[in-house]
Design an enzyme around this catalytic site. Structure first.
Site, short mmCIF file in Angstrom:
data_model
loop_
_atom_site.label_atom_id
_atom_site.label_comp_id
_atom_site.label_asym_id
_atom_site.label_seq_id
_atom_site.Cartn_x
_atom_site.Cartn_y
_atom_site.Cartn_z
N TYR A 70 32.55 33.54 16.08
CA TYR A 70 31.18 33.98 16.32
C TYR A 70 30.98 35.39 15.78
O TYR A 70 29.97 35.69 15.13
CB TYR A 70 30.89 33.95 17.83
N LYS A 110 28.32 36.86 12.89
CA LYS A 110 27.35 37.92 13.17
C LYS A 110 27.56 39.12 12.25
O LYS A 110 26.58 39.77 11.83
CB LYS A 110 27.44 38.34 14.64
N HIS A 123 28.53 33.92 32.11
CA HIS A 123 29.20 35.21 32.09
C HIS A 123 29.33 35.75 33.52
O HIS A 123 28.83 35.17 34.47
CB HIS A 123 28.44 36.18 31.20
N SER A 149 25.81 40.96 18.66
CA SER A 149 26.61 41.04 19.88
C SER A 149 27.64 42.15 19.72
O SER A 149 28.10 42.44 18.60
CB SER A 149 27.31 39.70 20.13
N SER A 150 28.03 42.74 20.84
CA SER A 150 29.05 43.79 20.80
C SER A 150 30.42 43.25 20.38
O SER A 150 31.32 44.03 20.06
CB SER A 150 29.17 44.47 22.17
N CYS A 151 30.59 41.92 20.34
CA CYS A 151 31.88 41.35 19.94
C CYS A 151 32.16 41.55 18.45
O CYS A 151 33.26 41.24 17.98
CB CYS A 151 31.95 39.87 20.29
#
Length: 316
Positions: A137, A141, A180, A108-110
């Protein structure tokens, strides 16, 4: 990859996993395997190792994760960091020990720092602090990304990590409490249209910019990584373009046919002003997205209408 190569898709019933399954079937792959969480608990390292020893897949695509919004991340931080690490560690370590040479890890881009420059480049990883609302999270990742990188470095295996931007599409989550922004808007505009074109109230000023990618395009990126040996361990996957939330709302309003007024509640927060992925590395190796935003929203709305019975609160 041969068309009869055995490919295991972890999380094959989720939005991304199911899109990857469809994409591979469309390309003629005939030996896909998947297991539900009841059939195989991915948090159980011993069970996963036994499964991999028995099945001996030629490649693994890890699209499995515990996911949720800001509220879920805030309320269950331990589950978000631990369960995600258990899932990916079982799969990554089990793959290495089972002699599997091809592994695609989806993140994920997070994973990138909260205040990283825009657009987000792969090299920004671990250069600053994370967004506190989803750091649990994100940290999980990041460990998956680094584990795959370590395996490449130490054992020379083709383990690669793909980091998608905001995904949407078939099998998306349309629950207004947990979804979202894009699927939430589709549902809001649809319900307002069904309610005599009532006004649609949206949070913030509408000025923040966001990037979106149709999930079937993400699946094509996974297939590309499967069929090619990518030279680096980490790649961003997105459209490389972004739009304002106002433009997003107007596009969804047009697609759904809503004729009412959009009301912006400026008392509500805007969030990060901009979040855009730098996808130049994927472009350089020959992959780019193909579905423009309006076309993707049209496909997603059609799917929503076909499966509207799933969303019992929808007022028709």
């Amino acid at each position: 990859m041969e068309k009869n190569s055995k490919i295991y898709i972890a999380g094959h019933r989720g939005m991304v996993g199911s899109a990857v399954w469809r994409a591979l079937e469309k390309k003629g792959y005939t030996n896909l395997i998947g297991r539900t969480s009841k059939e195989l608990d991915l948090k159980n390292q011993e069970a996963v190792f036994q499964f991999l020893q028995e099945e001996k897949p030629d490649a693994i695509i890890d699209a499995a994760a515990r996911v949720g919004g800001i509220l879920a991340n805030n309320d269950f931080p331990y589950q978000f960091i631990m369960e995600n690490m258990q899932i990916q560690n079982s799969l990554i370590d089990g793959s290495l020990k089972s002699g599997i040479d091809k592994f695609i890890f989806l993140g994920s881009s997070c994973i990138y720092p909260k205040f990283a420059p825009q657009p987000l480049k792969e090299e920004y990883l671990l250069t600053d602090s994370l967004e506190p609302t989803n750091e649990w999270y994100a940290i999980a990742k990041i460990t998956g990304v680094k584990a795959c990188e370590a395996i490449r470095k130490q054992f020379g295996k083709d383990y690669v990590s793909l980091m998608p931007t905001n995904l949407y599409g078939y099998f998306d989550n349309f629950d207004l409490k947990t979804s979202h922004v894009l699927p939430a808007m589709i549902r809001k505009f649809h319900e307002a249209k069904a309610n005599n074109n009532a006004d649609v109230v949206l949070w913030g000023s509408g000025t923040p910019m966001r990037e979106f990618l149709f999930v079937d395009d993400m699946a094509e990126a996974v297939v590309y990584a499967l069929e090619n040996q990518l030279p680096e361990h980490l790649y961003n996957v997105g459209s490389g373009t972004d739009i304002t939330i106002i433009e997003l709302a107007e596009t969804i309003q047009k697609v759904t046919g809503h004729q009412g007024t959009i009301v912006w509640d400026s008392e509500k927060p805007d969030g990060t002003p901009r979040k855009l992925m730098d996808v130049s590395k994927m472009k350089a190796i020959g992959w780019k997205y193909s579905t423009d935003l309006q076309e993707g929203i049209e496909k997603t709305y059609d799917w929503f209408l076909e499966h509207i019975d799933r969303f019992k609160e929808v007022k028709m």
